[in-house]
Enzyme design. Structure first.
Site, PDB file in Angstrom:
ATOM      1  CG  ASP A 137     -35.158 -15.459 -30.319  1.00 29.05           C
ATOM      2  OD1 ASP A 137     -35.143 -16.675 -30.603  1.00 29.05           O
ATOM      3  OD2 ASP A 137     -36.172 -14.878 -29.908  1.00 29.05           O
ATOM      4  CG  HIS A 144     -44.397 -16.085 -34.288  1.00 27.53           C
ATOM      5  ND1 HIS A 144     -45.188 -15.847 -33.188  1.00 27.53           N
ATOM      6  CD2 HIS A 144     -43.321 -15.261 -34.162  1.00 27.53           C
ATOM      7  CE1 HIS A 144     -44.612 -14.914 -32.425  1.00 27.53           C
ATOM      8  NE2 HIS A 144     -43.487 -14.542 -32.997  1.00 27.53           N
ATOM      9  CD  GLU A 209     -41.520 -14.599 -28.710  1.00 25.63           C
ATOM     10  OE1 GLU A 209     -40.290 -14.804 -28.842  1.00 25.63           O
ATOM     11  OE2 GLU A 209     -42.141 -13.718 -29.356  1.00 25.63           O
ATOM     12  CD  GLU A 211     -37.988 -18.308 -29.458  1.00 30.06           C
ATOM     13  OE1 GLU A 211     -36.820 -18.535 -29.850  1.00 30.06           O
ATOM     14  OE2 GLU A 211     -38.454 -17.170 -29.303  1.00 30.06           O
ATOM     15  CG  ASP A 243     -37.569 -14.882 -26.519  1.00 29.26           C
ATOM     16  OD1 ASP A 243     -37.002 -14.258 -25.609  1.00 29.26           O
ATOM     17  OD2 ASP A 243     -37.785 -14.399 -27.650  1.00 29.26           O
ATOM     18  CE  LYS A 263     -39.253 -10.666 -28.315  1.00 28.53           C
ATOM     19  NZ  LYS A 263     -39.999 -11.908 -28.521  1.00 28.53           N
TER      20      LYS A 263
END
Ligand code: MN
Length: 442
Positions: A137, A144, A209, A211, A243, A263
Site C-alpha cells: 500500500d 491526504h 480509505e 483507494e 483499505d 491495517k
C-alpha cells in the site's frame, strides 16, 4: 506510449447486449473489465467473465463455444477452466490486447448474438479476481499525507522524504476480500491521549480509505527492475480498494516501523478490474509543481507530463443499519479524483522494483487514500472529521468514525469529451460488531 487508441475505443460502438448501450451504465462495450464469478448459490466452478451492461460474458463458455479460436492457444488456455485471472495476467499486454479486440468484436452490434454466453450480474456472486500473492500500500495523495500528518504530528505534517520517495509499506494479502465483505470490528491496543499505559478492547476509531488498486500483470524477475518507460506494460488494470483502518490502533503502533494491526484485519476490492487499455482515453497530464523537487531520473519520463495520470472520479457513500432497514440508499460523503495523485502508477511500479524486488502476476498495489485539495474531497473519515473533532451527516445520523452495521460503498468512473463514461462498478463492505469476550477466550 500510454494512450494508444484503437477500434475498441470507438465511441460509436454499440453492443447487441442492450443494457450496455444505456446512458449511465458502468460497462459499455468500450470498457470490458475482467472479473471472476459464478451464479450465486449455484456451487458452479468459478470462472472468468467480462462485464457488459448489466450482464457478464462468460469467457470459459466463449472458449468452449469455439468463438475465441482466433486467439493464441496460450491465451485460450489462460481463460478456459481458470478460477482466477493470474494466468491471463502473466501473458502480458499483447495477449490482453488481442483478447480485448476479440471480445469487442464478439459483443458489438451486428455480431452473432450469443445470449447463452451471458449471466445477469444480478444473479452472480464474485470471487477475488486474482490470487494476490503480495500486497503493497502506497501513500500517493499529498493532500491526504499532509492532512493526516497534521493530526499525528502537528509540528511536522509532511516528512522530508515525501516529495522524493513514493512512500509505501508491505501489507497483508490474506485478509483482502471482494466487494460484499463483512468483518468484525478489530480488537487491539490503544492509548488514550495523556494516558501512560494502553488499554485493550474494540477499535473506537474505525475508518475507511478510498483507494485505487493496481493489479500487476507480467511482473519482473528478481534483480531486474522495471524501467519507468516500461512500467505500464507490467500493469494489468485498476480496481477500487477500501483499505479499512483502525485509527486508534494506528496512532499507538505506527512508529517506528509503520502500519501493522491497524491495517491488516480487512481490505476490500471491487470484483471488476478495468484494463489500462480501456482507460487509455481517460488519461491526464501529470504535473509536478516547479517549486517542488522534480523526480529523480529513474522516476521520470517525458510521457508523464503528457498522460501519466488517470482521470478517474472516486466517491464514498455510507449506509447505516437504520438506513438499510428503511430502504434508504447509501449517502455520499465525499468525492475526489485519482488525477490529483502526487505519484503516478508507473512511478510506483518503477520505484517498487528499482532495488530488484520482483512483482508477480496478481500482486496488488494500493494507491493510498485519494484525497483532493478541498476539505470535502477527503478520502477518509479521519480527514472529514478533523480527527474525530467534528461530525459529518450520514443520512441524518452524525458520524465521526464508523459504527457497527455501517456499509461503506465506493464507486469510480472515467469520463471524457465525446467518449462514453466507463465505470468500475462498486466496492462495498460492512462492519460487524467486535467479537465478544467468550469468542476472545476460545
Ligand atoms: Mn491505505
Amino acid at each position: 506510449m500510454n494512450a494508444i487508441l484503437n477500434e475498441t475505443h470507438d465511441p460509436a460502438l454499440r453492443s447487441w447486449v442492450a443494457s450496455a448501450n444505456r446512458d449511465g451504465t458502468d460497462f459499455p462495450i468500450q470498457n470490458l473489465p475482467f472479473g471472476v464469478f459464478r451464479r450465486a448459490g449455484s456451487g458452479e466452478a468459478l470462472r472468468i467473465g467480462v462485464a457488459i451492461g448489466d450482464q457478464i460474458a462468460d469467457l470459459d463458455g466463449l472458449v468452449q463455444a469455439g468463438v475465441l479460436d482466433t486467439l493464441a492457444p496460450g491465451t485460450r488456455a489462460a481463460i478456459a477452466g481458470q478460477t482466477s485471472l493470474n494466468a491471463l495476467m502473466a501473458l502480458g499486454r499483447p495477449a490482453w490486447s488481442a483478447l480485448r479486440l476479440a471480445l469487442s468484436q464478439l459483443l458489438r452490434a451486428g455480431a452473432d448474438e450469443m445470449p447463452a454466453a451471458l449471466v445477469a450480474q444480478a444473479d452472480a456472486e464474485y470471487a477475488l479476481p486474482a490470487r494476490i500473492g503480495d500486497y503493497t500500500d502506497f501513500y500517493t495523495s499529498i493532500h491526504h499525507a499532509t492532512a493526516v500528518g497534521r493530526l499525528f504530528r502537528p509540528d511536522e505534517p509532511l516528512l522530508p522524504n515525501y516529495k522524493w520517495v513514493p512512500i509505501g509499506y508491505h501489507g497483508r494479502a490474506s485478509s483482502i476480500g471482494v466487494s460484499g465483505q463483512q468483518f468484525r470490528r478489530p480488537l487491539g491496543q490503544t492509548r488514550a491521549p495523556g494516558a501512560t499505559a494502553p488499554s485493550f478492547g474494540p477499535c473506537k476509531r474505525l475508518d475507511y480509505e478510498l483507494e485505487v488498486g493496481i493489479f500487476i500483470g507480467a511482473g519482473n524477475a528478481l534483480g531486474e527492475p522495471i524501467a519507468i518507460g516500461a512500467a505500464e506494460q507490467a500493469v494489468f488494470g485498476l480496481c477500487l480498494l477500501n483499505d479499512w483502518s483502525a485509527r486508534d490502533l494506528q496512532a499507538w503502533e505506527y512508529q517506528p516501523l509503520g502500519p501493522f494491526l491497524a491495517k491488516n484485519f480487512a481490505s476490500t476490492i471491487s470484483p471488476w478490474v478495468v484494463t489500462l487499455e480501456a482507460l487509455a482515453p481517460y488519461r491526464a497530464a501529470w504535473q509536478r509543481n516547479a517549486d517542488d523537487p522534480q523526480p529523480l531520473p529513474y522516476l521520470d519520463d517525458a510521457s508523464l507530463r503528457i498522460s501519466g495520470a488517470f482521470d478517474i472520479t472516486l466517491e464514498v457513500a455510507i449506509q447505516s443499519a437504520a438506513m438499510r432497514s428503511a430502504g434508504e440508499p447509501a449517502a455520499r460523503v465525499s468525492q475526489s479524483n485519482f488525477r490529483d495523485s502526487y505519484w503516478t502508477v508507473s512511478q510506483l511500479v518503477a520505484h517498487h522494483t528499482v532495488n530488484g524486488c520482483n512483482l508477480q502476476p496478481g500482486d496488488l498495489l494500493g494507491s493510498g487514500t485519494q484525497s483532493g485539495p478541498d476539505a470535502d474531497q477527503a478520502g477518509s473519515l479521519l480527514e472529514l472529521t478533523a480527527g474525530g473533532k467534528q461530525t459529518i451527516d450520514v443520512g441524518g445520523e452524525a458520524r465521526t468514525f464508523l459504527e457497527d452495521g455501517d456499509c461503506v460503498v465506493m464507486r469510480g468512473w472515467a469520463e471524457a469529451e465525446g467518449r462514453p463514461r466507463i465505470g468500475f462498478g462498486e466496492v462495498s463492505g460492512t462492519v460487524l460488531p467486535a467479537a465478544g469476550g467468550l469468542a476472545l477466550r476460545a
